[in-house]
Scaffold this active site. Structure first.
Site, mmCIF file in Angstrom:
data_model
loop_
_atom_site.group_PDB
_atom_site.id
_atom_site.type_symbol
_atom_site.label_atom_id
_atom_site.label_comp_id
_atom_site.label_asym_id
_atom_site.label_seq_id
_atom_site.Cartn_x
_atom_site.Cartn_y
_atom_site.Cartn_z
ATOM 1 N N CYS A 58 -3.800 10.877 1.444
ATOM 2 C CA CYS A 58 -2.845 9.763 1.327
ATOM 3 C C CYS A 58 -1.493 10.135 0.755
ATOM 4 O O CYS A 58 -0.472 9.917 1.390
ATOM 5 C CB CYS A 58 -3.478 8.688 0.448
ATOM 6 S SG CYS A 58 -5.105 8.247 1.027
ATOM 7 N N LYS A 71 0.835 -1.212 0.000
ATOM 8 C CA LYS A 71 0.000 0.000 0.000
ATOM 9 C C LYS A 71 0.871 1.265 0.000
ATOM 10 O O LYS A 71 0.603 2.236 -0.727
ATOM 11 C CB LYS A 71 -0.913 -0.021 1.238
ATOM 12 C CG LYS A 71 -1.667 1.268 1.491
ATOM 13 C CD LYS A 71 -2.715 1.527 0.433
ATOM 14 C CE LYS A 71 -3.298 2.921 0.593
ATOM 15 N NZ LYS A 71 -4.328 3.204 -0.392
#
Ligand code: SAJ
Length: 423
Positions: free
Chosen positions: A257, A203
Site C-alpha cells: 500500500c 483511504k
C-alpha cells in the site's frame, strides 16, 4: 440467511470473508487462482496471519463459508482485488474491472456491491457503476454501490478488522446505510458515513500521510548524517513534545500500500501533489543510501560475501511485497557482492532463503534490513565464529550494539555517527 460473495481471497478478502461467515452470514469466497481455492476449501490458509487459520476452520466447520472460482448469486458482493501500479505509476484497475464484470451474470435486483480495494477517487462512479449498469439495472435505483476501504495492518488484521473505525461511502444514502448495516455485524469501531468519492480519497490520504511522514524521518536521517548527529536519539527526544510523532527512518518503504497509494493521488492531480511526489522520491532512494553505507565499510569490488537478514517488508511478517530488501540485494550484486539471504519467516522469495548458519558462513558483513524479533534471540558467539569479518550494518537501529561489539563486531547503525567496536 443473508448471503455475501467476496471476490479476491488475498490478505484482505480472506479475513473479511471469514469475519462475515463467523458473524452469521452465508459467505462465498471467490478467487481466480484455483490452487488458492483448493487449499482454502481444505481449511489451509495461503499466507501467515495470526488467528486466521483457526477462524477459517471455525467458519468452514459451521458451514458458513464456501469457496468458488467464479462468483455465485448473493445479496451482497464485496470486491477485495489488488490494484497494483502500472509502469506509468497509475492505478491498474484491470482486476477491479474484471471482478465487477464477473458478477454481471449472477447479480440481481436489490443487490449491494461494495468495493474495498484501494482506488483513485471517482472509481466507483466512473468505472464500477457503468459496468454494473451493463446488467440492465440502474445503480442507485436497482442496485446499491458503496466504497468501504480496509484499514488493517498486516499481522494484526483479525484484531484491527473488528476494532478500527471504518468509513462507508455510498453512491447514495441508501447504499451507505446498507453497507454500514452489514459491517456492523462484526465491527466494534465506529462506522462513519460519507459519499463514495470522499471515502476513496480518505483511504489515499491515510496511506499518503504515512509515506510523507516516513520520508520526513528519512530526510532527517540524511541531514543528521551530514551534521554528525544520532537521528534516532534526536527523534526520540523530539517525540517527547505532546504534538509531535516523527516516524522512523529505515532502508525504504515496502508493502502493498504505502509505496503505491500516493501515486493514485498524483495521477489525479500531478500539478498540486509536489510534496507527495518528493516524499515518494526520498523513500525510493533509501536502498541507494544503504548501498553507499555498505560501500563505506566493505570493498564491494572485491566480491565479498554479504549477508542480508530480513527480506519481509516489515518485521514479524512473511510478506515480501515491494520490500526494499529486493532493491538493496540487486544494488549490492550490481556492485560486486555475493549476497546470501536469511529470513526466519519468509519461505518463498526471488533469492534462495538460507538457514541462519549458512547465511553467515564466510560473510564479511551482516546487513539487517527487517527487524524481526527473531534477530534479538540469535546466538552471537556462533555468528562471530562463522563470519569471515565481524561486521554488522543495522538499518533499523534494532541490535544491542554493545553486546555485538563485546564479541569483536564492528557495528554500524544507519543514522548514527558512532561506530561501535571493541576499540
Ligand atoms: N516504515 C518505516 N518507518 C516507519 C513506519 C513504517 O520505514 O516509521 C516502513 C515499514 O518498514 C514498511 C513500510 O513503511 O516497509 C510500510 O509499513 P507500514 O507499517 O507503514 O504499513 P502497512 O503497509 O503494513 O499498512 C498500511 C497501514 N496504513 C497506515 O498506517 C496509514 C494499514 O493501516 C493499511 O490498511 C495498509 O497500509 C493498507 O492496506 O493500505
Amino acid at each position: 440467511m443473508r448471503t455475501i460473495c467476496v471476490l479476491g481471497m488475498g490478505y484482505i478478502g480472506l479475513p473479511t470473508a471469514v469475519m462475515f461467515a463467523n458473524a452469521g452470514f452465508e459467505v462465498h469466497g471467490v478467487d481466480v487462482k484455483e490452487d488458492v481455492i483448493a487449499s482454502l476449501a481444505r481449511g489451509k490458509v495461503h499466507f501467515e496471519e495470526p488467528g486466521l487459520a483457526d477462524a477459517l476452520t471455525k467458519a468452514i466447520n459451521t458451514s458458513a463459508l464456501f469457496f468458488h472460482s467464479k462468483p455465485v448469486a448473493a445479496e451482497t458482493y464485496i470486491l477485495c482485488v489488488p490494484t497494483p501500479l502500472n509502469s506509468e505509476k497509475r492505478a491498474n484497475l484491470d482486476y477491479v474491472v474484471k471482478a465487477s464484470e464477473s458478477i454481471i451474470p449472477v447479480i440481481s435486483k436489490n443487490a449491494l456491491v461494495i468495493l474495498e480495494s484501494t482506488v483513485p477517487p471517482r472509481t466507483c462512479l466512473d468505472v464500477v457503476k457503468p459496468i454494473l449498469e451493463r446488467a440492465g439495472m440502474k445503480v442507485g435505483t436497482d442496485i446499491s454501490l458503496a466504497f468501504c476501504p480496509e484499514r488493517v495492518i498486516p499481522n494484526n488484521i483479525l484484531i484491527e478488522i473488528v476494532e478500527n473505525d471504518r468509513i462507508c461511502g455510498g453512491i447514495d444514502e441508501i447504499s451507505t446505510k446498507r453497507a454500514k448495516d452489514i459491517y456492523k455485524s462484526f465491527v466494534k469501531g465506529d462506522i462513519h458515513e460519507t459519499d463514495c468519492t470522499t471515502a476513496e480519497i480518505v483511504k489515499l490520504m491515510e496511506n499518503t500521510f504515512r509515506d510523507v511522514n516516513i520520508a520526513l524521518a528519512n530526510e532527517f536521517e540524511i541531514i543528521c548524517e551530514t551534521l554528525g548527529i544520532n537521528v534516532w536519539e534526536a527523534i526520540r527526544l523530539a517525540n517527547k513534545h505532546p504534538r509531535v510523532t516523527i516516524h522512523q527512518p529505515g532502508p525504504g518503504v515496502g508493502g502493498h500500500c504505502i509505496p503505491v497509494v500516493p501515486w493514485f493521488i498524483v495521477e489525479k492531480d500531478e500539478t498540486n501533489s509536489k510534496l507527495i511526489q518528493v516524499a515518494r522520491g526520498i523513500n525510493d532512494k533509501m536502498p541507494g543510501r544503504i548501498l553507499k553505507l555498505v560501500g563505506d565499510h566493505v570493498d564491494l569490488s572485491k566480491n565479498p560475501v554479504i549477508t542480508i537478514w530480513g527480506v519481509a517488508f516489515k518485521p514479524n511478517t512473511d510478506d515480501t511485497s515491494l520490500s526494499p530488501a529486493t532493491d538493496i540485494i540487486k544494488l549490492l550484486e550490481g556492485a560486486g557482492a555475493v549476497v546470501k539471504v536469511h529470513d526466519p519467516l519468509v519461505k518463498a522469495y526471488i533469492y534462495p532463503i538460507m538457514a541462519l548458519e549458512e547465511s553467515i558462513d564466510g560473510s564479511e558483513c551482516i546487513i539487517i534490513i527487517t527487524n524481526h524479533d527473531y534477530y534479538t534471540t540469535v546466538d552471537l558467539s556462533m555468528i562471530s565464529r562463522k563470519m569471515k569479518k565481524r561486521q554488522v550494518i543495522d538499518t533499523r537501529n534494532t541490535i544491542k550494539a554493545k553486546d555485538w561489539s563485546l564479541l569483536g563486531f564492528k557495528c554500524v547503525i544507519l543514522g548514527n555517527p558512532v561506530i561501535y567496536d571493541r576499540g
